[in-house]
Design a protein around this motif. Structure first.
Motif, PDB file in Angstrom:
ATOM      1  N   ARG A 282      68.710  59.574  82.203  1.00  0.00           N
ATOM      2  CA  ARG A 282      68.024  58.599  83.047  1.00  0.00           C
ATOM      3  C   ARG A 282      67.516  59.390  84.367  1.00  0.00           C
ATOM      4  O   ARG A 282      66.614  59.531  84.768  1.00  0.00           O
ATOM      5  N   GLU A 283      68.833  59.628  85.072  1.00  0.00           N
ATOM      6  CA  GLU A 283      68.506  60.062  86.326  1.00  0.00           C
ATOM      7  C   GLU A 283      67.922  61.466  86.700  1.00  0.00           C
ATOM      8  O   GLU A 283      67.234  61.767  87.706  1.00  0.00           O
ATOM      9  N   LYS A 284      68.075  62.587  85.686  1.00  0.00           N
ATOM     10  CA  LYS A 284      67.638  63.708  85.820  1.00  0.00           C
ATOM     11  C   LYS A 284      66.170  63.888  85.083  1.00  0.00           C
ATOM     12  O   LYS A 284      65.385  64.538  85.495  1.00  0.00           O
ATOM     13  N   LYS A 285      66.299  63.375  83.829  1.00  0.00           N
ATOM     14  CA  LYS A 285      65.262  63.386  83.150  1.00  0.00           C
ATOM     15  C   LYS A 285      64.130  62.318  83.106  1.00  0.00           C
ATOM     16  O   LYS A 285      62.821  62.316  82.583  1.00  0.00           O
ATOM     17  N   GLY A 286      64.748  61.040  83.203  1.00  0.00           N
ATOM     18  CA  GLY A 286      63.802  59.836  83.267  1.00  0.00           C
ATOM     19  C   GLY A 286      63.292  59.428  81.710  1.00  0.00           C
ATOM     20  O   GLY A 286      62.360  58.661  81.680  1.00  0.00           O
ATOM     21  N   TYR A 287      63.902  59.866  80.611  1.00  0.00           N
ATOM     22  CA  TYR A 287      63.520  59.525  79.406  1.00  0.00           C
ATOM     23  C   TYR A 287      63.723  58.063  79.066  1.00  0.00           C
ATOM     24  O   TYR A 287      63.177  57.436  78.127  1.00  0.00           O
ATOM     25  N   THR A 288      64.827  57.295  79.994  1.00  0.00           N
ATOM     26  CA  THR A 288      65.210  56.022  79.477  1.00  0.00           C
ATOM     27  C   THR A 288      65.565  54.907  80.533  1.00  0.00           C
ATOM     28  O   THR A 288      65.661  55.563  81.819  1.00  0.00           O
ATOM     29  N   TYR A 289      65.505  53.660  80.410  1.00  0.00           N
ATOM     30  CA  TYR A 289      65.856  52.972  81.500  1.00  0.00           C
ATOM     31  C   TYR A 289      67.466  52.862  81.486  1.00  0.00           C
ATOM     32  O   TYR A 289      67.962  52.540  82.417  1.00  0.00           O
ATOM     33  N   GLY A 290      67.931  53.126  80.396  1.00  0.00           N
ATOM     34  CA  GLY A 290      69.633  53.225  80.127  1.00  0.00           C
ATOM     35  C   GLY A 290      70.157  53.765  79.030  1.00  0.00           C
ATOM     36  O   GLY A 290      69.732  53.777  78.091  1.00  0.00           O
TER      37      GLY A 290
END
Lengths: 413, 415
Positions: A282-290
């Motif tokens: 999430r925090e490095k790639k932004g692929y998901t909300y969680g």
């Protein structure tokens, strides 16, 4: 404060039912928890356990469901009947001054439900519709696919019921299940909040203290485990804009010697916001909300599972990163710094788990569900404080190797 | 009675302390008087995106989460149309760490451009997960623009559209932050095993030096009265129909608000409520029914939702729901029926106030509405409401012209 300091008083009713007493809190409110070993594990037909539980507030020998609802609502009481793979629960929140009437209503619902046919059919209709709605969510498709992969079709932990099962089950099956599993030898009680202990216990003894265990009590139906031979499973869901992922495998019960230390390892992997999975995916790639991971304990098994819903275009990239994180935990010891952070965070979580009467009730109920003693929490605290990077590395190699995982993806092809 | 002490700092920050020694923990709650209503209509979703960025590093603390973790804390936040609320639940001994963290985020943000881009992506995935990839997930996307034509409540907090979120620039977000995240626009509440004097001292120490900054006033356009009922009819690939009726109701700070709240409980709060008894259990036309108020500060919505049983047409179910609502004015509640919903409401408050987190959030919100004492006074307001009040309020609330109706059909029919 440690869980040892908040040990509940355990009192037995005349018939031996244990009552766990938690006196705490500033408001005049009470939570009553009745737990029965009456979850899906014990049923001979799919849906049996959950339907029994949902029906107990729909009518008793003394009054119809309408009246039960009136009494609960008039007194501002909230009832929650639920069941899971191992247990069935009746939880009621009420104001302390209404203890008498709420306890006797609880006894009626548990001991004399009438399972009225009309209400039963109405419930079935609601459940059928709801089943279809739930089945249209990718998260549920992946969850069910994962459970089935681990335990196999037909197994009570395998979650493989279908629309057909709603037509196969009869009101008689419900009545039969109730008579075999809702009885005094199968019952445990937790009462938490602000109440008069003496009055409570004498009332509980009157209502639940006699012997109410019929002959021929239930035995679980034995269905062998049949894990899937295929480790990669895809569940199609047309036009889904996200794919749900479930990655993991069967582990062990909560009393297993590796459980406390595995809890620490799981926390590092995906147990909280600062975990490796969350930070990377999430925090490095932004692929998901969680994204997170859970070490779940069942009465007769357990599993480790990584859970996420990722944008359809990202699912391959997300999987690659997940396996990379697993590999990393298997090949390199965690730093003292990271471990210290995890220790602090987990100890804080435990404090929150025992903060306030209702949170404490929840934590005590966990012990009951798994037949554990209060020292379970002491063992967890010990593991949090003492586990070493070398031990975590060894555990990772035992339980987190990417090759050992089942991978279930539900989404658009 | 929930006791508290309060104080306003020089820079305008309102501080409330509630002592509760039955717990070893404390909560630091910080409410900012800013929500999605304050957004540029072309950049909806900004307030919520900023909430995400608040965790991406502040003036002197590069990683908020690291510090929280080290302090054994747990934190989260939520954004609504009206407010953005941050809370931190941690061992009481670490309460100063919590104050330090929150004051630093009020002082200034320092997220990177890369962090900004990633959080935009995270929020877009949240949009998909919660609104696009769930059955019935877009109901509010359809309902809001139907019920509001002018007021910013016409868009949802997550944003009207993914493209809005994509368009937001880092500079715009920074401006939004400086305009709204100033001390005089915030309420700090500490609850738990703390001492008021000590906490006021800490508040002064950490928040006191933050510059006052000019607060941007809020002037939201009022929604004009409606002259006719509105309706939207859509079809989606879902297993069952759903009906949603929204009636435009009063603002939070009016006596009528409490009456509307009770009406929603009379209609569909719990299994003994009128619509549940009549339409779910007796006639079996619906499998579920729900009524509630959105509780917004500006005039909000009174919502009734129902799901028709298999084989029941959406039109029939809709007619029956309207008849059930109309029945309230034909057959006003007895005193006992009214007492029932009041008792329920009072009990719910008691359950909620059994933990310090909910107490802190509620105290902050009541202070925002005008007076934190509201946490203790509201029950008396509900208690005074009579069957006559219900009758009068229902008659005007349920005017057909006041309604927005969504037919959310199951099936792939052309729209």
């Amino acid at each position: 404060m440690t869980p040892g300091d908040v040990r509940p008083d355990i009192v037995r009713l005349k018939n031996g039912i244990p009552v766990f007493l938690i006196r705490a809190g500033s408001q005049p409110v009470v939570r009553l928890d009745l737990t029965f070993s009456a979850g899906a594990w014990w049923q001979s037909k799919p849906l049996q356990a959950s339907l029994v539980n949902a029906m107990i507030s729909e009518g008793t020998a003394k009054r119809p469901g309408r009246e039960i609802a009136e009494i609960l609502d008039y007194h501002g009481a909230y009832i929650n009947a639920s069941s899971d793979r191992d247990n069935a629960f009746l939880t009621i929140y009420f104001l302390a001054r209404h203890m008498d009437i709420i306890l006797s209503l609880a006894a009626e619902m548990i001991r004399e439900p009438s399972f009225p046919a009309e209400e039963y059919h109405a419930l079935m209709d609601r459940r059928k519709q709801n089943f279809l709605i739930e089945k249209s969510k990718v998260g549920n498709l992946a969850r069910d696919g994962f459970a089935c992969a681990l335990f196999g079709p037909g197994h009570p932990y395998g979650r493989t019921f279908s629309r057909q099962d709603f037509d196969n089950i009869l009101r008689e099956d419900i009545i039969d299940f109730h008579s075999r599993f809702y009885h005094s030898r199968n019952c445990k009680i937790v009462v938490s909040g602000n109440y008069d202990e003496k009055a409570l216990l004498s009332r509980l003894d009157e209502l639940f203290g006699d012997k109410w265990d019929p002959p021929g009590i239930g035995e679980p139906v034995k269905v062998g485990k049949r894990p899937s031979a295929e480790r990669h499973i895809f569940v199609p869901k047309k036009d889904a804009v996200q794919s749900a992922l479930r990655i993991g495998h069967e582990t062990f019960v909560k009393s297993h010697p590796d459980y406390p230390q595995m809890l620490v390892l799981n926390n590092l992997l995906g147990g909280h916001f600062g975990s490796r999975l969350m930070q990377n995916i999430r925090e490095k790639k932004g692929y998901t909300y969680g994204i997170g991971s859970v070490l779940a304990g069942l009465r007769n098994s357990g599993f480790l599972v990584i859970v996420s819903e990722v944008g359809t275009g990202y699912h391959k990239a997300a999987l690659k990163e997940i396996y990379r994180e697993l590999d990393k935990l298997c090949s390199k010891p965690v730093s003292e710094r990271e471990l210290k952070l995890t220790r602090n965070q987990m100890l804080g979580d435990l404090l929150r788990d025992f903060d306030g009467p209702f949170a404490r009730a929840e934590s005590i109920r966990t012990l009951i569900e798994h037949d554990l003693e209060i020292d379970f929490y002491d063992r967890i605290i010990h593991a949090i404080n003492t586990v070493t990077p070398a031990e975590l590395l060894e555990l990772a190699n035992k339980y987190l190797s990417p090759d050992s995982m089942y991978e279930v993806v539900a989404g658009h092809e | 009675m929930i006791g508290f002490k309060r104080k306003t700092l020089e820079n305008g920050l309102r501080v409330i302390i509630h002592e509760d020694d039955s717990t070893p923990m404390a909560v630091v709650n910080l409410l900012y008087d800013v929500g999605s209503s304050d957004e540029d209509p072309e950049r909806t979703g900004s307030a919520h995106l900023l909430e995400h960025l608040m965790f991406g590093g502040s003036a002197n603390i590069p990683s908020y989460d690291r510090v929280v973790q080290r302090a054994g804390g747990e934190n989260n936040a939520f954004t609504s149309n009206d407010i953005t609320n941050y809370y931190l639940h941690l061992p009481a001994a670490n309460v100063e760490t919590g104050m330090w963290l929150e004051s630093d985020r009020m002082l200034g943000l320092r997220f990177t451009r890369k962090g900004f881009d990633i959080q935009k992506n995270v929020v877009i995935e949240e949009f998909k997960q919660r609104y696009l990839n769930q059955p019935y997930g877009d109901i509010w996307m359809l309902l809001r623009p139907l019920a509001y034509k002018v007021h910013p409540y016409k868009w949802p907090t997550i944003g009207m559209d993914i493209s809005h979120i994509e368009k937001i620039t880092l500079e715009e977000i920074e401006r939004f932050y400086y305009e709204h995240y100033c001390p005089s626009n915030a309420i700090l509440c500490i609850s738990g095993n703390v001492k008021a004097g000590h906490c006021f001292g800490l508040a002064e120490k950490w928040f006191g030096p933050i510059e006052k900054r000019k607060k941007t006033g809020r002037r939201l356009p009022a929604e004009p009265p409606r002259s006719r009922p509105l309706k939207t009819d859509v079809s989606r690939d879902v297993p069952a129909h759903e009906i949603v009726i929204a009636y435009n109701m009063c603002a939070r700070n009016t006596p009528l608000y409490y009456v509307h709240d009770l009406i929603s409980d009379l209609l569909a709060g719990g299994k003994s409520s009128r619509l549940y008894r009549h339409l779910v259990m007796e006639k079996k036309l619906l499998t579920g029914v729900n009524a509630y108020i959105t509780g917004d500060r500006d005039p909000g919505l009174f919502i009734v939702r129902g799901r028709p049983a298999d084989g029941i047409s959406i039109e029939l179910a809709h007619g029956e729901i309207l008849a059930g609502i109309g029945d309230l004015t034909d057959r006003p509640p007895s005193r006992e029926e009214l007492d029932k919903v009041k008792n329920k409401l009072e009990a719910t408050r008691q359950y909620m106030h059994s933990d310090i987190l909910h107490k802190a959030i509620d105290l902050s919100y009541q202070e925002l509405l005008g007076d934190a004492e509201g946490i203790n006074n509201e029950i008396a307001i509900y208690r005074k409401i009579t069957p006559g009040d219900i009758l009068e309020a229902a008659a005007s609330l349920f005017e057909p012209a006041n309604s927005s109706t969504l037919f959310y059909r199951s099936g792939q029919l052309p729209e």
